[in-house]
Design an enzyme around this catalytic site. Sequence first.
Site, mmCIF file in Angstrom:
data_model
loop_
_atom_site.group_PDB
_atom_site.id
_atom_site.type_symbol
_atom_site.label_atom_id
_atom_site.label_comp_id
_atom_site.label_asym_id
_atom_site.label_seq_id
_atom_site.Cartn_x
_atom_site.Cartn_y
_atom_site.Cartn_z
ATOM 1 C CG HIS A 324 -17.088 12.946 -12.883
ATOM 2 N ND1 HIS A 324 -17.544 13.452 -11.645
ATOM 3 C CD2 HIS A 324 -16.264 13.610 -13.071
ATOM 4 C CE1 HIS A 324 -16.631 13.977 -11.005
ATOM 5 N NE2 HIS A 324 -16.406 14.441 -11.699
ATOM 6 C CD GLU A 325 -13.653 15.071 -16.256
ATOM 7 O OE1 GLU A 325 -13.434 16.357 -15.533
ATOM 8 O OE2 GLU A 325 -13.789 14.541 -14.736
ATOM 9 C CG HIS A 328 -16.817 18.504 -13.966
ATOM 10 N ND1 HIS A 328 -17.482 19.275 -12.137
ATOM 11 C CD2 HIS A 328 -16.255 17.822 -13.948
ATOM 12 C CE1 HIS A 328 -16.499 18.155 -11.333
ATOM 13 N NE2 HIS A 328 -16.011 17.228 -12.381
#
Length: 464
Positions: A324-325, A328
């Site tokens: 998820h990170e 970004h």
Amino acid sequence: MALPGELWAELPAEKRIFCSVLLFSWAVYLWEAFLAHRQRRVYRTTTHVPQELGQIMDSETFEKSRLYQLDKSAFSFWSGLYSEVEGTMILLCGGIPFLWNLSGQISGRAGFGPEYEIFQSLVFLLLATLFSAVTGLPWSLYNTFVIEEKHGFNQQTLGFFFKDAIKKFIVTQCILLPVTSLLLYIIKIGGDYFFIYAWLFTLVVSLVLVTIYADYIAPLFDKFIPLPEGELKQQIETMAKSIDFPLTKVYVVEGSKRSSHSNAYFYGFFKNKRIVLFDTLLEDYSALNKEPAGEDGENEETKSKTKNKKQGCKNEEVLAVLGHELGHWKLGHTVKNIIISQMNSFLCFFLFAVLIGQKELFAAFGFYDTQPTLIGLMIIFQFIFSPYNEVLSFCLTVLSRRFEFQADAFAKELGKAKDLYSALIKLNKDNLGFPVSDWIFSMWHYSHPPLLERLQALKDAKQE
């Protein structure tokens, strides 16, 4: 009999400015209080696990999170009220010009006359931040040693807390004072286009701080150690390589020394990216999942609370969170946020250049004979821009939620939907997040989508 509009028009410009600032400040406070009231009503009335949450949250955890959020909400109400009253009294009693004059007296005793405006500005800034630190200390103590302690999150002793607070204040001054003095100097000598030079300076400073923070500033407060060689590190490196993320190092930070809340982030520019994992995120590394070592000297500064163990995440779930990170980064969210921030910064400096010559702005806050640059920055950025700042903040919150959904979708594409689903549930449980929220409160405040919305978006891929 004069109408209110006519009375308003008859007021001097500086009085209208002052009253507008004060009225808007209270309007924002009342709006925030209204939203908080709606959310507290949700906490009070939602006493049983909703049917849609039955499979992901037990009643004991649900009740713990409900009580935790109720305590936080009550604390936020009283601290917010105090802050608003304090700010109002400072404005009404002329606290800003008083502190400026006091700074001038101190500067004069040190041999610096009124012509040394930058030196006086630094004294003013030091006194203002000291005042803020002192008045905020009781609230911080109560939050840490009453609320966080009561709900099992605080890991600090009183001595550790004060040592940390003093260290933060000193480090802040070491950065704030030199940067402010250079900024004021640039504005003074920059001529008609000083706003361009000031913007470029703040851009460089922000990039430098982002670059050095985790390597030189954060280690002053927390211990960073390289993630040991093993399966997790190998899997992280493999995932980073698969999406061309230029990973150079992976660190574990001992966040458990101060709090049992968990987090993860990455930093760095170009080909020098690092990942930082809080030990509280890792099931196998968190000190909170281990028996206390009585002989270890470090445990004298922090408290071992085995009765409040945090579960943390398994390796597969940690990888999903990192997926998820890294989403970004891959989707350009970081770059987009930097661009938006710098566009906003440039606009604000440009408008500051337009407004700084307006003597009425200074007179509105008690500066009739002088127009110090630092005071101008404070008046314009903090007070005059406040309506714009509120709108911008809401827009960025909406954008942030959109980015979070996109990053979740990226983790799904990496095949991490099932693990991210379970990781989000565990992190919500470990941090006592309350999964039910008022829709207006959520829309205005939540930079991350509510848990149920994120889980629903992941559910289809998880079932596959």
